[in-house]
Enzyme design. Structure first.
Site, PDB file in Angstrom:
ATOM      1  N   LYS A   1      37.287  50.272 105.024  1.00 50.34           N
ATOM      2  CA  LYS A   1      36.534  51.212 104.194  1.00 50.34           C
ATOM      3  C   LYS A   1      36.105  50.541 102.871  1.00 50.34           C
ATOM      4  CE  LYS A   1      37.185  54.179 100.843  1.00 50.34           C
ATOM      5  NZ  LYS A   1      35.820  54.099 100.191  1.00 50.34           N
TER       6      LYS A   1
ATOM      7  N   GLU B   1      47.233  45.107  96.306  1.00 54.04           N
ATOM      8  CA  GLU B   1      46.523  44.270  95.084  1.00 54.04           C
ATOM      9  C   GLU B   1      45.941  44.949  93.990  1.00 54.04           C
ATOM     10  OE1 GLU B   1      44.631  42.764  92.815  1.00 54.04           O
ATOM     11  OE2 GLU B   1      43.286  41.706  94.235  1.00 54.04           O
TER      12      GLU B   1
ATOM     13  N   CYS C   1      40.156  41.981  88.585  1.00 53.75           N
ATOM     14  CA  CYS C   1      41.602  42.364  88.396  1.00 53.75           C
ATOM     15  C   CYS C   1      42.414  41.263  87.629  1.00 53.75           C
ATOM     16  CB  CYS C   1      42.134  42.697  89.764  1.00 53.75           C
ATOM     17  SG  CYS C   1      42.099  41.365  91.034  1.00 53.75           S
TER      18      CYS C   1
ATOM     19  N   GLU D   1      43.983  48.313  81.569  1.00 53.51           N
ATOM     20  CA  GLU D   1      42.945  47.506  81.993  1.00 53.51           C
ATOM     21  C   GLU D   1      41.569  48.074  81.666  1.00 53.51           C
ATOM     22  OE1 GLU D   1      42.867  47.459  86.558  1.00 53.51           O
ATOM     23  OE2 GLU D   1      42.434  45.171  86.357  1.00 53.51           O
TER      24      GLU D   1
HETATM   25  P1  NDP Z   1      40.099  52.886  93.143  1.00 51.89           P
HETATM   26  O1  NDP Z   1      41.539  52.351  93.225  1.00 51.89           O
HETATM   27  O2  NDP Z   1      39.841  54.328  92.980  1.00 51.89           O
HETATM   28  O3  NDP Z   1      39.129  52.390  94.243  1.00 51.89           O
HETATM   29  C1  NDP Z   1      39.549  51.395  95.221  1.00 51.89           C
HETATM   30  C2  NDP Z   1      39.215  51.726  96.622  1.00 51.89           C
HETATM   31  O4  NDP Z   1      40.190  52.846  97.046  1.00 51.89           O
HETATM   32  C3  NDP Z   1      37.921  52.411  97.039  1.00 51.89           C
HETATM   33  O5  NDP Z   1      37.519  51.950  98.254  1.00 51.89           O
HETATM   34  C4  NDP Z   1      38.021  53.705  96.664  1.00 51.89           C
HETATM   35  O6  NDP Z   1      36.938  54.667  97.275  1.00 51.89           O
HETATM   36  C5  NDP Z   1      39.598  53.955  97.467  1.00 51.89           C
HETATM   37  N1  NDP Z   1      40.159  55.064  97.078  1.00 51.89           N
HETATM   38  C6  NDP Z   1      39.933  56.029  96.231  1.00 51.89           C
HETATM   39  N2  NDP Z   1      41.124  56.961  96.093  1.00 51.89           N
HETATM   40  C7  NDP Z   1      41.776  56.644  97.414  1.00 51.89           C
HETATM   41  C8  NDP Z   1      42.869  57.281  98.076  1.00 51.89           C
HETATM   42  N3  NDP Z   1      43.361  58.339  97.382  1.00 51.89           N
HETATM   43  N4  NDP Z   1      43.468  56.766  99.021  1.00 51.89           N
HETATM   44  C9  NDP Z   1      42.754  55.675  99.616  1.00 51.89           C
HETATM   45  N5  NDP Z   1      41.789  55.028  99.181  1.00 51.89           N
HETATM   46  C10 NDP Z   1      41.240  55.457  97.992  1.00 51.89           C
HETATM   47  O7  NDP Z   1      39.325  52.395  91.845  1.00 51.89           O
HETATM   48  P2  NDP Z   1      38.173  52.922  90.914  1.00 51.89           P
HETATM   49  O8  NDP Z   1      37.112  52.406  91.767  1.00 51.89           O
HETATM   50  O9  NDP Z   1      38.328  54.383  91.051  1.00 51.89           O
HETATM   51  O10 NDP Z   1      38.309  52.083  89.562  1.00 51.89           O
HETATM   52  C11 NDP Z   1      39.135  52.683  88.679  1.00 51.89           C
HETATM   53  C12 NDP Z   1      39.746  51.464  87.908  1.00 51.89           C
HETATM   54  O11 NDP Z   1      40.805  50.858  88.836  1.00 51.89           O
HETATM   55  C13 NDP Z   1      38.925  50.604  87.356  1.00 51.89           C
HETATM   56  O12 NDP Z   1      38.510  50.879  85.940  1.00 51.89           O
HETATM   57  C14 NDP Z   1      39.740  49.362  87.194  1.00 51.89           C
HETATM   58  O13 NDP Z   1      40.761  49.423  86.029  1.00 51.89           O
HETATM   59  C15 NDP Z   1      40.899  49.684  88.447  1.00 51.89           C
HETATM   60  N6  NDP Z   1      40.525  48.612  89.625  1.00 51.89           N
HETATM   61  C16 NDP Z   1      41.171  47.757  89.798  1.00 51.89           C
HETATM   62  C17 NDP Z   1      40.572  46.625  90.854  1.00 51.89           C
HETATM   63  C18 NDP Z   1      41.605  45.445  91.236  1.00 51.89           C
HETATM   64  O14 NDP Z   1      40.998  44.632  92.072  1.00 51.89           O
HETATM   65  N7  NDP Z   1      42.661  45.337  90.758  1.00 51.89           N
HETATM   66  C19 NDP Z   1      39.556  47.001  91.706  1.00 51.89           C
HETATM   67  C20 NDP Z   1      38.636  48.126  91.342  1.00 51.89           C
HETATM   68  C21 NDP Z   1      39.269  49.071  90.326  1.00 51.89           C
HETATM   69  P3  NDP Z   1      35.753  55.013  96.318  1.00 51.89           P
HETATM   70  O15 NDP Z   1      35.084  53.729  95.791  1.00 51.89           O
HETATM   71  O16 NDP Z   1      34.958  55.752  97.110  1.00 51.89           O
HETATM   72  O17 NDP Z   1      36.562  55.830  95.414  1.00 51.89           O
END
Ligand code: NDP
Length: 475
Positions: A182, A256, A290, A387
């Protein structure tokens, strides 16, 4: 100073369909519920790029069932045969990398220079690298007869959509697993393009399935009882929820998550080189990284010199159209992320840190944030602890190596760190004491498929990349 002429990459190299179905069992299919669609926009212009399907529980069921059906034959193929598919996918990514780079920049907002020169070459390199392992798994150090786990549920974020897909899918396929992936809600297009790459490579139906949707689709997928392995990259908060939801099941998990990396500049560092590393560490990919070097620790004796050089360098960064080849900093990926960056930055100023950005004109339409540094930051400030995931750098100081190490480790995260010094002995001594999965020395944000990547503490567990990355997909 001279002016740059516009150097736009043509967007006509890529065809974006008005709407996309789900990729299940080798075909694009409509979602079971007809109401399940959402729009993906170009964050630089807010223009709608396409309508994408939301996968509900029935669709996730179908995708997991297709992956399960394909698992038997895929895992039974000799490793050298699976390798041929991976090599083929790698070559098609290379051949179509211009299309993919433009698509990635349109859907994500990242500069074309980065999608073209970093994301796409690295994505292809991951498939090449893991293709090489597919027939050598017995020699990888995980037993005489390592077996695949079965069906892998993979959920990826929006910051490196194509590259994170490659990090997830390449090792899973090389080890004989099948996949349901996904992509993030705001960046689904390159994963859907990749579905077409799989078809072009004649990958057997069901080996790779792509289900689009929001967090709820991700939750349904990772909680599905037919899944054997979950691999997640994203926020620590969602990582925690996933860990809780699969605790007590037989599913294997790698996470991660976030980071708040220290980039440490010692007084003997080559300052110009360090400034390039600082800029690359925090402004690469708009800081949506990240492992970004979001906490700069400068030794007091060179503080003024470093800050002055950094500000001079920041004033030359070009913010704007992601498709312009001269752009250094593109658009923030979404309105939500922009809001989060603004909120945390305002808190930084309210808590007493001093905010600075170079003069820079931001486009009126789209989601933008000027490169920003905060000086006078203390360890108690929220901008030193949380972050921000944007082009915002928090600057702290230190006097001794011991103080630098203590401050660098004073974080709930442990994903990465950087050290700038002329002394090899200092690099080794400090790196040894940093609690971070990756430590760069006199460089930053360098990635290679042969090199394992992953965190400690709240940055997650498990490693991706390198020989270590195979372990997460083998029983
Ligand atoms: P999320 O953790 O919500 O998103 C990452 C992925 O998980 C997306 O595909 C998201 O879908 C999906 N997801 C969301 N909720 C669930 C769930 N309950 N179960 C399974 N999958 C889920 O990150 P955000 O996009 O909301 O970003 C928020 C913050 O997270 C950022 O500001 C940043 O600080 C951090 N972040 C860190 C990352 C890293 O690489 N370490 C990457 C991205 C974010 P969908 O996109 O549809 O919400």
């Amino acid at each position: 100073m001279f002016e740059y002429a516009p150097a736009p990459e043509s967007r006509s190299v890529v065809d974006i369909a008005p709407s996309y179905g789900l990729f299940i069992d080798g075909e694009f299919v409509p979602p079971a519920s007809s109401g399940g669609v959402f729009k993906t926009v170009n964050p630089a212009t807010e223009e709608v790029l396409a309508e994408v399907s939301t996968a509900g529980p029935e669709d996730v069921d179908r995708a997991v069932a297709a992956a399960r059906r394909a698992a038997g034959t895929w895992s039974a193929l000799p490793g050298a045969e699976r390798a041929k598919f991976l090599f083929r996918i790698a070559r098609i990514i290379q051949e179509r990398s211009r299309e993919l780079a433009v698509l990635e920049s349109l859907d994500n907002g990242k500069p074309i220079r980065e999608s073209r020169d970093v994301d796409l070459p690295l994505a292809a390199a991951h498939f090449f690298y893991y293709a090489g392992w597919a027939d050598k798994l017995r020699h990888a150090g995980f037993g005489d007869d390592p077996r695949p786990l079965g069906v892998a549920a993979q959920v990826i974020p929006w910051n490196f959509p194509m590259l994170m897909l490659a990090w997830k899918i390449a090792p899973a396929l090389a080890t004989g697993n099948t996949v349901v992936l996904k992509p993030a809600e705001t960046t689904p297009l390159s994963a859907l393009f990749f579905a077409d790459v799989c078809r072009q490579a004649d990958l057997p139906a069901g080996v790779v399935n792509i289900v689009t949707g929001a967090g709820e689709t991700g939750r349904t997928l990772v909680e599905h009882p037919g899944v054997d392995k979950v691999a997640f990259t994203g926020s620590t908060e969602v990582g925690r929820q996933i860990a809780r939801s699969i605790a007590g099941t037989r599913k294997r998990l790698t996470l991660e998550l976030g980071g708040k990396a220290a980039n440490i500049v010692f007084d003997d560092a080559p300052i110009d080189q360090a400034v390039e590393g600082i800029v690359n560490g925090i402004f690469f990919n708009q800081g949506h990284v990240c492992c970004a070097g979001s906490r700069l620790l400068i030794q007091e004796s060179v503080y003024d010199e470093v800050i002055e050089a950094l500000k001079r360098r920041m004033a030359t960064l070009r913010v704007g159209d992601p498709l312009d080849k001269n752009t250094d900093i593109g658009a923030i990926n979404s309105a939500e992320q922009l809001e989060r960056i603004r909120t945390l930055s305002d808190i930084g100023a309210e808590e007493g840190a001093e905010r600075w950005s170079p003069p820079c004109e931001l486009p009126a339409q789209g989601f933008w944030f000027a490169p920003t540094i905060f000086t006078g930051v203390t360890q108690a400030h929220r901008i030193a602890r949380e972050e921000i995931f944007g082009p915002v750098l928090s600057v702290l100081t230190f006097r001794t190596p011991a103080e630098a190490i203590e401050k660098a480790n004073n974080t709930p995260y442990g994903l990465s760190a950087g050290i700038w010094t002329e002394k090899g002995s200092q690099i080794l001594a400090v790196a040894d004491k940093l609690r971070a999965g990756v430590v760069w020395a006199n460089t930053f944000n360098k990635f290679d498929p042969t090199s394992p990547f992953g965190g400690y503490k709240e940055s997650g567990y498990g490693r991706e990349g390198g020989r270590h990355g195979l372990e997460a997909y083998l029983a």
